[in-house]
Write a protein that holds these residues in place. Sequence first.
Motif, PDB file in Angstrom:
ATOM      1  N   VAL A 223       5.871  -9.079  -7.248  1.00  0.00           N
ATOM      2  CA  VAL A 223       4.477  -9.384  -6.863  1.00  0.00           C
ATOM      3  C   VAL A 223       3.800 -10.278  -7.898  1.00  0.00           C
ATOM      4  O   VAL A 223       2.948 -11.105  -7.548  1.00  0.00           O
ATOM      5  N   GLY A 224       4.177 -10.146  -9.170  1.00  0.00           N
ATOM      6  CA  GLY A 224       3.621 -11.026 -10.201  1.00  0.00           C
ATOM      7  C   GLY A 224       3.996 -12.481  -9.929  1.00  0.00           C
ATOM      8  O   GLY A 224       3.154 -13.392 -10.025  1.00  0.00           O
TER       9      GLY A 224
ATOM     10  N   SER B 195      -2.780 -16.390  -5.816  1.00  0.00           N
ATOM     11  CA  SER B 195      -3.583 -15.377  -5.118  1.00  0.00           C
ATOM     12  C   SER B 195      -4.380 -14.471  -6.063  1.00  0.00           C
ATOM     13  O   SER B 195      -4.893 -13.429  -5.645  1.00  0.00           O
ATOM     14  N   GLY B 196      -4.446 -14.861  -7.338  1.00  0.00           N
ATOM     15  CA  GLY B 196      -5.358 -14.178  -8.267  1.00  0.00           C
ATOM     16  C   GLY B 196      -5.096 -12.695  -8.469  1.00  0.00           C
ATOM     17  O   GLY B 196      -6.031 -11.901  -8.608  1.00  0.00           O
TER      18      GLY B 196
ATOM     19  N   ARG C 125      -2.526  -5.964  -7.118  1.00  0.00           N
ATOM     20  CA  ARG C 125      -3.482  -4.888  -6.792  1.00  0.00           C
ATOM     21  C   ARG C 125      -3.022  -4.112  -5.560  1.00  0.00           C
ATOM     22  O   ARG C 125      -3.147  -2.883  -5.509  1.00  0.00           O
ATOM     23  N   LEU C 126      -2.485  -4.832  -4.570  1.00  0.00           N
ATOM     24  CA  LEU C 126      -1.973  -4.150  -3.372  1.00  0.00           C
ATOM     25  C   LEU C 126      -0.803  -3.234  -3.712  1.00  0.00           C
ATOM     26  O   LEU C 126      -0.685  -2.133  -3.154  1.00  0.00           O
ATOM     27  N   LEU C 127       0.065  -3.654  -4.631  1.00  0.00           N
ATOM     28  CA  LEU C 127       1.206  -2.818  -5.024  1.00  0.00           C
ATOM     29  C   LEU C 127       0.727  -1.518  -5.668  1.00  0.00           C
ATOM     30  O   LEU C 127       1.305  -0.453  -5.432  1.00  0.00           O
TER      31      LEU C 127
END
Length: 266
Positions: free
Chosen positions: A54-55, A63-64, A69-71
């Motif tokens: 995700v990073g 996507s900032g 954050r979703l993970l």
Amino acid sequence: MGEVSTLEFLGGELRRVRRERGLSQEDLAQRINYSSSLIGMVEIGHRTPSQDFVGRVDAALASGGFFERLLTLVRADAAPPWLREWIQVEAEATLIRWFEPSLIPGLLQTEAYARAVLAGGGMLREAEIEQRITSRLARQEVLTRETPPEVVFVVDEAVLRRRIGGPKVLAEQFDHLLDVIEWAHVDLHVVPAEAGMHAGLAGAFILARTSEGGEVAHVDTPLRAHVTDRSEDVDSLQRRWENLRGEALPRRASRQLMREVAASWT
């Protein structure tokens, strides 16, 4: 359509943002150095992405930090609601005593073994399996925290000999098992097959001692976990535990048996 899990939501958002940026799965795969097939699995909620994944996605899609954050939400939401109370108990315990008659205890399972167990019953959707695996692996951090609890496992010999996921999965699982039981705060004893009928055949259970000295019990059923601190329930399980410890092999003999079984899976 049923309720969308946080894992499926993350996947849907990844697909949406990727398309908005005009990228195919192959384009994104090249930018983040992961396979397009993994991206596809994440997008349909069939794989939980890693922190590294995700990073890289956040960097590639600008996507900032959205997917990081979703993970965090996916991980927080991964445990079934009925298990969350126990996870809190487990995270704060000073002593955990765990008996398993049929499977490697969850705190000791590899990802591949956990996936084979959860998928094997045919009862869960792919996204649910992924969420349970995420939760199970997160729970294992209790063993590696700065001040871990003392953890004693007792398993029936049948656990070691049950063919879950095939030889490759089992060889990896036994490598992991033999590593973890070398840790000073982890102990594992095996109730040998020749013990015959014993008190543990009624089912798995866990006893956790809290920092205040109280005891909390966890008993699994096919529907959900039952968590109780009722003294009569705890006392009954403690008697069962003592009975099982009496039937189990000592530490050295248990390890020798594990090594012998491990050799049969390689």
